[in-house]
Design a protein around this motif. Structure first.
Motif, short mmCIF file in Angstrom:
data_model
loop_
_atom_site.label_atom_id
_atom_site.label_comp_id
_atom_site.label_asym_id
_atom_site.label_seq_id
_atom_site.Cartn_x
_atom_site.Cartn_y
_atom_site.Cartn_z
N TRP A 101 0.80 -1.22 0.00
CA TRP A 101 0.00 0.00 0.00
C TRP A 101 0.83 1.28 0.00
O TRP A 101 0.42 2.30 -0.53
CB TRP A 101 -0.92 0.02 1.23
CG TRP A 101 -1.94 -1.07 1.19
CD1 TRP A 101 -1.87 -2.27 1.81
CD2 TRP A 101 -3.16 -1.05 0.47
NE1 TRP A 101 -2.98 -3.01 1.52
CE2 TRP A 101 -3.80 -2.28 0.70
CE3 TRP A 101 -3.80 -0.13 -0.35
CZ2 TRP A 101 -5.02 -2.61 0.16
CZ3 TRP A 101 -5.03 -0.46 -0.89
CH2 TRP A 101 -5.63 -1.67 -0.64
N LEU A 102 2.02 1.23 0.61
CA LEU A 102 2.85 2.43 0.75
C LEU A 102 4.05 2.35 -0.17
O LEU A 102 4.81 1.39 -0.14
CB LEU A 102 3.32 2.57 2.20
CG LEU A 102 2.19 2.60 3.26
CD1 LEU A 102 2.78 2.54 4.64
CD2 LEU A 102 1.36 3.85 3.07
N MET A 103 4.24 3.40 -0.98
CA MET A 103 5.32 3.32 -1.95
C MET A 103 6.69 3.57 -1.31
O MET A 103 7.70 3.16 -1.83
CB MET A 103 5.08 4.26 -3.12
CG MET A 103 5.26 5.70 -2.87
SD MET A 103 4.91 6.54 -4.42
CE MET A 103 5.81 8.00 -4.16
N TRP A 104 6.76 4.24 -0.17
CA TRP A 104 8.07 4.49 0.44
C TRP A 104 8.46 3.38 1.41
O TRP A 104 9.55 3.39 1.94
CB TRP A 104 8.08 5.84 1.17
CG TRP A 104 7.04 5.96 2.23
CD1 TRP A 104 7.12 5.50 3.50
CD2 TRP A 104 5.78 6.57 2.10
NE1 TRP A 104 5.98 5.77 4.18
CE2 TRP A 104 5.13 6.45 3.33
CE3 TRP A 104 5.12 7.22 1.07
CZ2 TRP A 104 3.86 6.94 3.56
CZ3 TRP A 104 3.87 7.71 1.32
CH2 TRP A 104 3.25 7.57 2.54
N GLU A 105 7.60 2.45 1.60
CA GLU A 105 7.90 1.31 2.47
C GLU A 105 8.78 0.32 1.69
O GLU A 105 8.54 0.05 0.52
CB GLU A 105 6.61 0.63 2.90
CG GLU A 105 6.77 -0.48 3.89
CD GLU A 105 7.10 0.01 5.28
OE1 GLU A 105 7.77 -0.72 6.00
OE2 GLU A 105 6.70 1.13 5.62
N ALA A 106 9.81 -0.17 2.36
CA ALA A 106 10.71 -1.11 1.71
C ALA A 106 10.02 -2.45 1.51
O ALA A 106 9.25 -2.91 2.36
CB ALA A 106 11.96 -1.30 2.56
N GLN A 107 10.30 -3.07 0.38
CA GLN A 107 9.71 -4.38 0.10
C GLN A 107 10.41 -5.43 0.94
O GLN A 107 11.55 -5.25 1.40
CB GLN A 107 9.84 -4.73 -1.38
CG GLN A 107 8.98 -3.87 -2.26
CD GLN A 107 9.02 -4.35 -3.71
OE1 GLN A 107 9.83 -5.19 -4.07
NE2 GLN A 107 8.17 -3.78 -4.53
#
Length: 182
Positions: A165-171
């Motif tokens: 959901w969050l683009m700045w969260e690391a995969q």
């Protein structure tokens, strides 16, 4: 000169004049549970009697039974749908995508058409009992929808982590990796 009259085949003659009904053979007993006086299906002159009309209570009971059949119909197809989804695998292929589409489409159409499915059974006397069948019908459609959600989750298409959901969260880092051989 008169033209000869064509003869009629035997089967045409039999269709035009069927044989007379045979009377009861005296040596053959009636089946168990049959009594000729209580059958009431024919009068003495051989004409059938009209059926007596059902009462309103009988009609409401019959309509309620049919409404319960409609309410439980989605669950009857659920085992086959679950088996088909399990057998189609978890990869993205046309067959598995069609199965998932149908697993979502059918319950959603059923939920939107709930009142139309039960309007033929609606009477003044059974409206409260019919409400219960509508609730069961909605619950069964939701169970069918849950099978579709299960399949999407098994395919990995359901966003369940924060990184989805969050683009700045690391995969997430994978624990293993594969290297192709030459």
């Amino acid at each position: 000169m008169a033209a000869p009259k064509p003869s009629v085949p035997a089967w045409v003659a039999q269709l035009e004049s069927p044989p007379a009904a045979r009377s009861k053979v005296s040596g053959v007993p009636d089946p168990l549970g049959f009594s000729p006086g209580s059958s009431g299906s024919k009068k003495k002159d051989g004409k059938p009697q009209p059926r007596k009309a059902p009462t309103t209570d009988e009609m409401e009971t019959l309509k309620l039974k049919k409404a319960w059949e409609v309410a439980l119909a989605p669950v009857k197809s659920l085992p086959m749908t679950a088996i088909m989804m399990y057998m189609s695998g978890n990869s993205l292929q046309i067959f598995s995508i069609m199965m998932v589409f149908m697993a979502f489409k059918n319950p959603l159409v059923g939920l939107m058409g709930t009142n139309q499915a039960f309007e033929r059974f609606q009477t003044e006397g059974n409206s409260s009992k019919l409400f219960q069948t509508k609730l069961v019908y909605v619950a069964m459609q939701l169970v069918a929808l849950a099978v579709g959600v299960w399949k999407i989750n098994a395919m990995g298409l359901l966003p369940t982590t924060r990184s989805d959901w969050l683009m700045w969260e690391a995969q997430r880092n994978s624990l293993e990796s594969a290297v192709t051989a030459l």
